[in-house]
Enzyme design. Structure first.
Site, short mmCIF file in Angstrom:
data_model
loop_
_atom_site.label_atom_id
_atom_site.label_comp_id
_atom_site.label_asym_id
_atom_site.label_seq_id
_atom_site.Cartn_x
_atom_site.Cartn_y
_atom_site.Cartn_z
N HIS A 35 41.30 28.89 47.08
CA HIS A 35 41.17 30.07 48.03
C HIS A 35 41.82 29.79 49.18
O HIS A 35 42.58 28.90 49.38
CB HIS A 35 39.79 30.61 48.15
CG HIS A 35 39.01 30.84 46.61
ND1 HIS A 35 39.40 32.01 45.90
CD2 HIS A 35 38.47 30.23 46.04
CE1 HIS A 35 38.98 32.01 44.83
NE2 HIS A 35 37.93 30.76 44.89
N GLU A 44 33.28 30.80 50.34
CA GLU A 44 33.61 29.45 49.54
C GLU A 44 34.90 28.76 50.04
O GLU A 44 34.88 27.30 50.02
CB GLU A 44 34.16 29.69 48.12
CG GLU A 44 34.77 28.96 47.06
CD GLU A 44 35.24 29.41 45.89
OE1 GLU A 44 35.48 28.66 45.12
OE2 GLU A 44 34.97 30.73 45.76
N HIS A 102 36.13 23.93 43.80
CA HIS A 102 35.66 25.42 43.87
C HIS A 102 34.39 25.71 44.15
O HIS A 102 33.37 24.37 43.86
CB HIS A 102 36.21 26.46 42.85
CG HIS A 102 37.51 26.44 42.74
ND1 HIS A 102 38.01 27.92 43.24
CD2 HIS A 102 38.75 25.85 42.42
CE1 HIS A 102 39.09 27.64 42.94
NE2 HIS A 102 39.67 26.56 42.66
N GLU A 122 33.64 23.18 39.72
CA GLU A 122 32.62 24.28 40.39
C GLU A 122 31.51 23.39 40.58
O GLU A 122 30.68 23.14 40.07
CB GLU A 122 32.30 25.12 39.42
CG GLU A 122 33.45 26.32 38.75
CD GLU A 122 33.97 27.20 39.76
OE1 GLU A 122 33.45 27.00 41.03
OE2 GLU A 122 34.63 28.02 39.47
#
Length: 467
Positions: free
Chosen positions: A295, A309, A362, A428
């Protein structure tokens, strides 16, 4: 706060079809931009970076006022938008770019039977607000504190409509849910098969709910960007799939239908990634690892209680890079600052650098109703044997070092790991929607422990496969 203002009276009690009235306001030489239109306790508030020359006309059947702002462009996020008013004798305001050169912004006021005869305008130079106050209607004041606050990414809470979540319903539809009734416009980028939904006068909720995209999902990526006062939802579908709008039954929701348009022809049913042999050196003789903080910029990623995040993974990625450099590896980051970066440029950085490994970092999320879910997931591309090996090395180290819940090594078609030719994984690191795990993810000591574990796993993999 002191308010510097310029006042003038704009007479809207016009003969029908009279198009020649000029409001007596100082004109501005530079190109202006209309950035927002809001309703306040004081009247109608236009966020604009200067004082435009205005012309107004009143037209019947239906009864409406047309207000043109000369030398003014309309910000793209409010172009062709409709603002509900239902006050001051105005039902709604339609905003559009009437003319591009010279630029003219046009506002159409749809009136009811209580429309005031005259309006007074004033410009607040401190905050860049042009205020139109109706005369002869009670309930308005000249108190500057009644005006909306500008210059903040968080809108006035009394006026803000939020995009609260995205979810899949039982009909194969992706549903965008808002806190209030919303209008929107759509566009399709054929080159990338990305369907864009622009929702004006909204912001992304700090409690945003996002769906989990499984390995069989026809959606490759969902991005939410705050573009000025609009939220842009971009949904990228896999080849062979298309997205279309459905009939609206709820003014607070937008439903997008996913449809298959046939099988994608492939020359070889085997995944080419499993056939690729990695190159484990770059031009300085040291193995290169590309680290990809997910992101960035207006794409905040998963969020909860004002924590983004994009910020967590950037801090974690920098620690990971530092540790890998201490181990003797070369490191390249796809981003080192809070910038907007699409997926394909991240892939191309790794390809152009002939990286030995690609690691995307992430943070996970689920609906608020699933806040008890926690743990770490590590992904590789389907059929990528070396990517799977790298994922297994890294995942094992994370679980051993952090004690996080083991949610397993999985395969998924994330763009950055499917389209890279070197071993690639997506980690993740935990669920921001779980309060306990969120507290750990924002802790710098835990971030360093997570980074050290990822680095150790990468090191084990690259040593095992070094030629």
């Amino acid at each position: 706060m002191s308010t510097q203002s310029v006042n003038a009276q704009v007479d809207f009690d016009l003969p029908l079809q009279d198009t020649n009235l000029q409001a007596q306001l100082p004109s501005s030489i530079q190109q202006l931009q209309l950035r927002n239109v809001q309703v306040s306790a004081d009247g109608l508030v236009l966020q604009i970076n200067g004082i435009p020359k205005m012309s107004a006309s009143r037209i019947a059947s239906p009864d409406r006022i047309i207000l043109d702002l000369q030398t003014t462009e309309v910000a793209p996020w409010i172009h062709n938008s409709l603002i509900a008013v239902n006050r001051y004798g105005v039902k709604q305001i339609r905003v559009a770019q009437f003319q591009k050169s010279p630029a003219i912004a046009r506002l159409v006021f749809d009136l009811d039977n209580n429309s005031p005869a005259s309006w007074q305008s004033s410009f607040d130079q401190t905050r860049g607000l042009l205020v139109l106050r109706p005369l002869g209607i009670s309930g308005t004041s000249n108190n500057p504190s009644n005006l909306p606050v500008t210059g903040s990414t968080v809108a006035n809470n009394n006026l803000a409509t939020t995009i609260d979540g995205l979810s899949f319903n039982g009909y194969g539809q992706l549903v965008i849910q808002a806190s209030r009734a919303i209008s929107y416009r759509t566009s399709l980028d054929l080159a990338t098969n990305t369907y864009n939904v622009t929702i004006p006068s909204t912001r992304i909720s700090s409690q945003l709910r996002r769906p989990i995209l499984g390995s069989n999902s026809p959606i490759e990526q969902i991005r939410l960007n705050q573009v000025g006062d609009a939220v842009v939802v971009s949904v990228k579908a896999l080849a062979g799939w298309q997205i279309r709008e459905t009939a609206r039954t709820n003014t607070q929701a937008i439903s997008l239908q996913l449809e298959s348009v046939g099988q994608v022809a492939t020359g070889n049913p085997q995944n080419p990634r499993s056939q690729i042999q990695p190159s484990y050196s770059n031009n300085n003789g040291r193995q290169l690892v590309v680290i990809d903080p997910g992101h960035g910029g207006p794409d905040v990623g998963a969020t909860r209680n004002g924590v983004y995040e994009k910020d967590i993974v950037l801090a974690m990625s920098k620690q990971l890079g530092r540790i890998l450099q201490q181990m003797g590896y070369s490191v390249m980051y796809t981003r080192t600052e809070d910038i907007d970066l699409d997926l394909e440029p991240r892939v191309q950085m790794a390809e152009n650098a002939r990286a030995s490994a690609f690691v995307s970092v992430h943070v996970n999320s689920l609906d608020a109703s699933a806040s008890q879910v926690n743990g770490v997931e590590t992904y590789h591309a389907p059929g990528a044997s070396l990517g799977k090996n790298l994922a297994e090395f890294v995942h094992e180290q994370i679980i051993a070092s952090t004690g996080a819940t083991d949610r397993g090594v999985r395969s998924a078609r994330f763009h950055v790991i499917v389209n890279t030719s070197m071993p690639a994984i997506l980690v993740e690191t935990g669920f921001i929607t779980n309060p306990s795990e969120a507290a750990r993810l924002v802790n710098s000591s835990y971030q360093e422990r997570m980074a050290a574990a990822i680095a150790k796993g990468i090191d084990q993999f690259l040593r095992s496969y070094r030629r």
